[in-house]
Design a protein around this motif. Sequence first.
Motif, mmCIF file in Angstrom:
data_model
loop_
_atom_site.group_PDB
_atom_site.id
_atom_site.type_symbol
_atom_site.label_atom_id
_atom_site.label_comp_id
_atom_site.label_asym_id
_atom_site.label_seq_id
_atom_site.Cartn_x
_atom_site.Cartn_y
_atom_site.Cartn_z
ATOM 1 N N LEU A 136 0.829 -1.204 0.000
ATOM 2 C CA LEU A 136 0.000 0.000 0.000
ATOM 3 C C LEU A 136 0.862 1.253 0.000
ATOM 4 C CD1 LEU A 136 -2.679 1.608 0.436
ATOM 5 C CD2 LEU A 136 -2.340 1.240 2.890
ATOM 6 N N ALA A 140 1.178 3.383 -3.579
ATOM 7 C CA ALA A 140 0.186 4.459 -3.578
ATOM 8 C C ALA A 140 0.677 5.659 -4.374
ATOM 9 C CB ALA A 140 -0.151 4.870 -2.153
ATOM 10 N N TYR A 184 -5.402 2.866 -4.358
ATOM 11 C CA TYR A 184 -4.656 3.124 -3.128
ATOM 12 C C TYR A 184 -5.087 4.456 -2.540
ATOM 13 C CZ TYR A 184 -1.874 -0.714 -4.955
ATOM 14 O OH TYR A 184 -1.467 -1.937 -5.448
#
Length: 520
Positions: A136, A140, A184
Motif C-alpha cells: 500500500l 500508492a 490506493y
Amino acid sequence: MADEPLFLAIDQGTQSVRAMLFSKHGQLVAKAQQHITPYFSKQPNWAEQNGDYFWHHLGRACQGLWQQHPTLRDRVVAAALTCQRATMICLDEDLQPVRPATIWLDSRRTDRYPPLPFWMQWGAAAAGMSHMLYQLRSKAECNWLAADFPQDWQRTRHFVQLSAYLSHLLTGQLQDAVSSQVGYVPFDHKRQAWARPGDLKWKALTVRPEQLPPLVQAAQTLGRISASAAAHTGIPEGLPLYAAGADKACEVLACGGIRPDVACISYGTTATINTGNAKYVEPMPFLPAYPAAVPHAYNSEIIVQRGYWMVNWFKREFAAHEVRQAEERGIAPELLFDELLDASPPGSMGLVLQPFWNPGVKFPGPEAKGAVIGFGDVHTRAHLYRSIIEGLAYALRHGKDQLQKRNGQTITALRVAGGGSQSDRIMQITANIFGLPAERIHTYEASGLGAAINAAVGSGSYPDHATAVSAMSHRGTRFEPDDATAHLYDRLYKEVYLRMYDRLSPLYRSIRHITHYPKH
C-alpha cells in the motif's frame, strides 16, 4: 417504440471511450466510439495520459453519436458515466490538472513514505499485514507523487479518480460514485465511505481528507449537464447525470451479479471473477470487497493481473501471420485466433500455463512469475495460444473456489463478459474448465449497460436495481460443458495447475534474488 425514453451511458475505458444509448429494455439502440491511446511513457514503467485528452475524446464520442442519430437526442432522459478504475489525477485549487493522470497500468513505487508509529507497525506485523502495508505505502500514487514530484503535490488541492474529474467537467460539481473507489486511497470498503480519523490509512498515505471528493451511492445524482459541457458534448443541458461506478462494477451489475451464487467473469485487460453480495465478504483475508454498482452492496473479486493483455502479447510476439491476414481481410486479428484453438486439442497436448505475468499483492503472491511447463517437440504456436486461454480459465476457476469458500455458497451460474467472451471457442473452454454452463449476456457492451441500469433507476424508470436488472439484462448464448473434456480439464487443474505455484515459488524467489527482477 419511437417515443420510448433512452438512457445515455458514457464508458471511458482504457482503450476507447464509447457513448451509447440504451432502451428501457436494455437494448443497445445506438453507439459511437473513439479509440484512444491508453497512455504515454516518459520513462519505463510510467503510464500517463493528459486529462484534457480524455475530455476531448469523450466530447467527440458524444458528438459522433448525435451526428449519426440526430433524432434520438430528444428522447434521452438521463445519463451515467462508467470509467476505468484506479486512474488518479491531481487538480489545483481551480480544478485544473496539475500533471497528467496516472493510469492504472503505471507501476512506479517509492520507499519514501510517511513513517508509522511503532505501535501501528507492531500491530500490522502481529496481524500478518506487514507485506500488505508495504505494498500500500510503496505503490500508492499519492506517496510516490509526494516523494518524486513534491512541487506538483504541494499544488494538488484535489486528488481524485478520473471518474470524478470527468463528472466535474460534465456537471460543474466535483463528486464521485462510491463504487468508483478502487485503488490506493484511504477508503473504508465496509462502510463505503472515506476512512474515519485515526484509521491507519491516513498515517500510511500522504493524501489529506480535504483533497478527496464527496461520494454518492449508485443511482444518486452527480449533478446536471452544464452549459459548457452541453456545448462540448452535445448532451442536452440540464440532463441529470447519475452515479454508476467503475467499469468492472458496472459490468458485474449488467451480468446480473447481485447474488453470491452467480459468478461474473470478465475477460478484459485485467481478468476478474466476481460475486455480488449484500454483506461484506473479503475475497481473501485483508483484501477488501469493493463497492458494487448497487447502493450498499459489495463485489468480492479475484483478479488475474494482465489477463487478456497476454492475448495482445501473443499477437505482438507470435502472430505476425494472422495480423497480415487480418489487414488483407479488413478484420481484427483476434478473429483469426479461433483457428489456432481449432488447430490444438483440449489440454494443449500437456502444455500448461500459469498466467501470473504481473503478480498481485495476495493472489497468487508477491514473488509469482508466469510459467509454461510441459513443452515438447510437438508443440506449435496454436498450442501456446490455447495454453494462454486455458491458463487464464484455470486461474479464474481457482478464484471461483476461493469465492465459494469465503461466501459459504456454491456458485451455480457463470456469466461472461469482456473481449474474450466474443469467441465461441473461448466460451466453450470456459464452460469445460469450470464444469458449469457459461452464458453471455445479450450485449457485448456490459459496462455501458450497467451504467444505463443506474440511469434508469436514478430517473425512476425502475424502483430498484434488481427490477432493472431483470428488465434490462437478458441471457445470450449458453455453452454447456462437454463431460469428457471437462473431466480432462478437471484432472489437469487439480493434478497439475494447482500444484504449480507451490512447486515453482521457491524458484521464483531464487530468480528474483539472482536477477533482482521483479523489484519489490
